[in-house]
Design a protein around this motif. Structure first.
Motif, PDB file in Angstrom:
ATOM      1  N   LYS A   6     131.218  76.904  14.551  1.00 53.26           N
ATOM      2  CA  LYS A   6     131.344  78.317  14.233  1.00 53.26           C
ATOM      3  C   LYS A   6     129.948  78.917  14.058  1.00 53.26           C
ATOM      4  O   LYS A   6     129.071  78.318  13.441  1.00 53.26           O
ATOM      5  N   VAL A   7     129.756  80.107  14.619  1.00 53.13           N
ATOM      6  CA  VAL A   7     128.458  80.782  14.518  1.00 53.13           C
ATOM      7  C   VAL A   7     128.217  81.190  13.071  1.00 53.13           C
ATOM      8  O   VAL A   7     129.096  81.753  12.416  1.00 53.13           O
ATOM      9  N   ILE A   8     127.041  80.895  12.577  1.00 50.39           N
ATOM     10  CA  ILE A   8     126.649  81.304  11.228  1.00 50.39           C
ATOM     11  C   ILE A   8     126.136  82.737  11.342  1.00 50.39           C
ATOM     12  O   ILE A   8     125.143  82.982  12.017  1.00 50.39           O
ATOM     13  N   GLU A   9     126.831  83.678  10.742  1.00 50.94           N
ATOM     14  CA  GLU A   9     126.467  85.087  10.877  1.00 50.94           C
ATOM     15  C   GLU A   9     125.088  85.407  10.308  1.00 50.94           C
ATOM     16  O   GLU A   9     124.368  86.219  10.856  1.00 50.94           O
ATOM     17  N   HIS A  10     124.728  84.790   9.191  1.00 51.08           N
ATOM     18  CA  HIS A  10     123.433  85.040   8.565  1.00 51.08           C
ATOM     19  C   HIS A  10     122.792  83.702   8.221  1.00 51.08           C
ATOM     20  O   HIS A  10     122.838  83.262   7.070  1.00 51.08           O
ATOM     21  N   PRO A  11     122.167  83.052   9.220  1.00 45.27           N
ATOM     22  CA  PRO A  11     121.568  81.743   8.951  1.00 45.27           C
ATOM     23  C   PRO A  11     120.432  81.856   7.937  1.00 45.27           C
ATOM     24  O   PRO A  11     119.723  82.860   7.888  1.00 45.27           O
ATOM     25  N   LYS A  12     120.292  80.828   7.124  1.00 50.91           N
ATOM     26  CA  LYS A  12     119.205  80.802   6.147  1.00 50.91           C
ATOM     27  C   LYS A  12     117.895  80.583   6.881  1.00 50.91           C
ATOM     28  O   LYS A  12     117.805  79.765   7.787  1.00 50.91           O
ATOM     29  N   LEU A  13     116.892  81.344   6.490  1.00 50.90           N
ATOM     30  CA  LEU A  13     115.555  81.214   7.061  1.00 50.90           C
ATOM     31  C   LEU A  13     114.581  81.135   5.897  1.00 50.90           C
ATOM     32  O   LEU A  13     114.392  82.117   5.173  1.00 50.90           O
ATOM     33  N   GLU A  14     114.005  79.973   5.688  1.00 52.03           N
ATOM     34  CA  GLU A  14     113.063  79.764   4.584  1.00 52.03           C
ATOM     35  C   GLU A  14     111.647  79.730   5.147  1.00 52.03           C
ATOM     36  O   GLU A  14     111.364  78.998   6.104  1.00 52.03           O
ATOM     37  N   ILE A  15     110.756  80.524   4.564  1.00 52.71           N
ATOM     38  CA  ILE A  15     109.352  80.518   4.969  1.00 52.71           C
ATOM     39  C   ILE A  15     108.637  79.451   4.148  1.00 52.71           C
ATOM     40  O   ILE A  15     108.591  79.528   2.923  1.00 52.71           O
ATOM     41  N   LEU A  16     108.090  78.456   4.843  1.00 59.21           N
ATOM     42  CA  LEU A  16     107.416  77.338   4.174  1.00 59.21           C
ATOM     43  C   LEU A  16     105.925  77.593   3.979  1.00 59.21           C
ATOM     44  O   LEU A  16     105.339  77.127   3.006  1.00 59.21           O
ATOM     45  N   SER A  17     105.318  78.300   4.920  1.00 60.29           N
ATOM     46  CA  SER A  17     103.902  78.659   4.805  1.00 60.29           C
ATOM     47  C   SER A  17     103.622  79.830   5.741  1.00 60.29           C
ATOM     48  O   SER A  17     104.419  80.120   6.630  1.00 60.29           O
ATOM     49  N   GLU A  18     102.498  80.503   5.503  1.00 61.63           N
ATOM     50  CA  GLU A  18     102.122  81.654   6.325  1.00 61.63           C
ATOM     51  C   GLU A  18     100.610  81.682   6.483  1.00 61.63           C
ATOM     52  O   GLU A  18      99.872  81.466   5.518  1.00 61.63           O
ATOM     53  N   THR A  19     100.171  81.954   7.720  1.00 64.30           N
ATOM     54  CA  THR A  19      98.747  82.003   8.045  1.00 64.30           C
ATOM     55  C   THR A  19      98.498  83.145   9.014  1.00 64.30           C
ATOM     56  O   THR A  19      99.315  83.389   9.902  1.00 64.30           O
ATOM     57  N   ASN A  20      97.371  83.830   8.852  1.00 60.68           N
ATOM     58  CA  ASN A  20      96.946  84.796   9.860  1.00 60.68           C
ATOM     59  C   ASN A  20      96.194  84.023  10.936  1.00 60.68           C
ATOM     60  O   ASN A  20      95.316  83.215  10.638  1.00 60.68           O
ATOM     61  N   ARG A  21      96.571  84.257  12.181  1.00 59.56           N
ATOM     62  CA  ARG A  21      95.980  83.547  13.316  1.00 59.56           C
ATOM     63  C   ARG A  21      95.783  84.555  14.442  1.00 59.56           C
ATOM     64  O   ARG A  21      96.721  85.260  14.809  1.00 59.56           O
ATOM     65  N   GLU A  22      94.584  84.608  14.987  1.00 58.85           N
ATOM     66  CA  GLU A  22      94.266  85.558  16.052  1.00 58.85           C
ATOM     67  C   GLU A  22      94.761  86.946  15.654  1.00 58.85           C
ATOM     68  O   GLU A  22      94.390  87.441  14.612  1.00 58.85           O
ATOM     69  N   GLN A  23      95.631  87.552  16.466  1.00 65.16           N
ATOM     70  CA  GLN A  23      96.167  88.883  16.171  1.00 65.16           C
ATOM     71  C   GLN A  23      97.654  88.822  15.811  1.00 65.16           C
ATOM     72  O   GLN A  23      98.420  89.716  16.136  1.00 65.16           O
ATOM     73  N   PHE A  24      98.058  87.738  15.132  1.00 65.43           N
ATOM     74  CA  PHE A  24      99.453  87.589  14.752  1.00 65.43           C
ATOM     75  C   PHE A  24      99.563  86.777  13.472  1.00 65.43           C
ATOM     76  O   PHE A  24      98.599  86.200  12.990  1.00 65.43           O
ATOM     77  N   ILE A  25     100.765  86.767  12.913  1.00 64.46           N
ATOM     78  CA  ILE A  25     101.073  85.991  11.706  1.00 64.46           C
ATOM     79  C   ILE A  25     101.854  84.757  12.140  1.00 64.46           C
ATOM     80  O   ILE A  25     102.800  84.855  12.919  1.00 64.46           O
ATOM     81  N   GLN A  26     101.440  83.607  11.649  1.00 65.58           N
ATOM     82  CA  GLN A  26     102.102  82.342  11.973  1.00 65.58           C
ATOM     83  C   GLN A  26     102.802  81.830  10.728  1.00 65.58           C
ATOM     84  O   GLN A  26     102.172  81.627   9.699  1.00 65.58           O
ATOM     85  N   ARG A  27     104.106  81.639  10.825  1.00 64.01           N
ATOM     86  CA  ARG A  27     104.887  81.149   9.690  1.00 64.01           C
ATOM     87  C   ARG A  27     105.556  79.830  10.044  1.00 64.01           C
ATOM     88  O   ARG A  27     106.213  79.725  11.075  1.00 64.01           O
ATOM     89  N   ARG A  28     105.418  78.860   9.173  1.00 63.01           N
ATOM     90  CA  ARG A  28     106.192  77.619   9.275  1.00 63.01           C
ATOM     91  C   ARG A  28     107.515  77.928   8.601  1.00 63.01           C
ATOM     92  O   ARG A  28     107.545  78.411   7.466  1.00 63.01           O
TER      93      ARG A  28
END
Length: 131
Positions: A6-28
């Protein structure tokens, strides 16, 4: 293979880390891909104000697609797309988790995972909704 989960309507998304890289944001991130099953990956977000088009990049392991594997420099699909203004979610699996869990079918089809993550990536201003 049997029916799709069954499709999960609102899947959990946990941000583990965040870094600024070049001209974008990189999130684990850790994203729920099925009931009781998660996958770690990388969410790359352009630094500009959105909305942005979004792409799910599925590869054996997500580090290659975001350019963090120096042994595979020509397979950095997500990195190249993000440099061009796309939000990308890179996930993958070598299958080891499935074998250890005793799951014979192993991987969820990319189309299913794509449908699952669509709502998370196509959010206003390029920011995934809070979980």
């Amino acid at each position: 293979m049997g029916p799709w989960p069954k499709v999960i309507e609102h899947p959990k998304l946990e941000i583990l880390s965040e870094t600024n890289r070049e001209q974008f944001i990189q999130r684990r991130v850790c994203v729920e891909i099925a009931p009781g099953q998660t996958s770690e990956g990388w969410l790359l977000l352009p630094s500009d104000k959105g909305p942005f088009p979004a792409v799910l990049v599925v590869y054996y392991e997500p580090e290659t697609s975001v350019g963090l594997n120096p042994k595979q420099p020509l397979r950095d699909y997500a990195l190249q797309l993000t440099r061009r203004g796309f939000v990308t979610l890179s996930i993958g699996t070598t299958g080891r988790q499935c074998v250890e869990a005793g799951d014979r079918c192993g991987h969820l089809p990319a189309a299913f995972v794509s449908r699952l993550c669509r709502g998370e990536l196509l959010a206003r201003d390029g920011e995934p909704p809070a979980s």
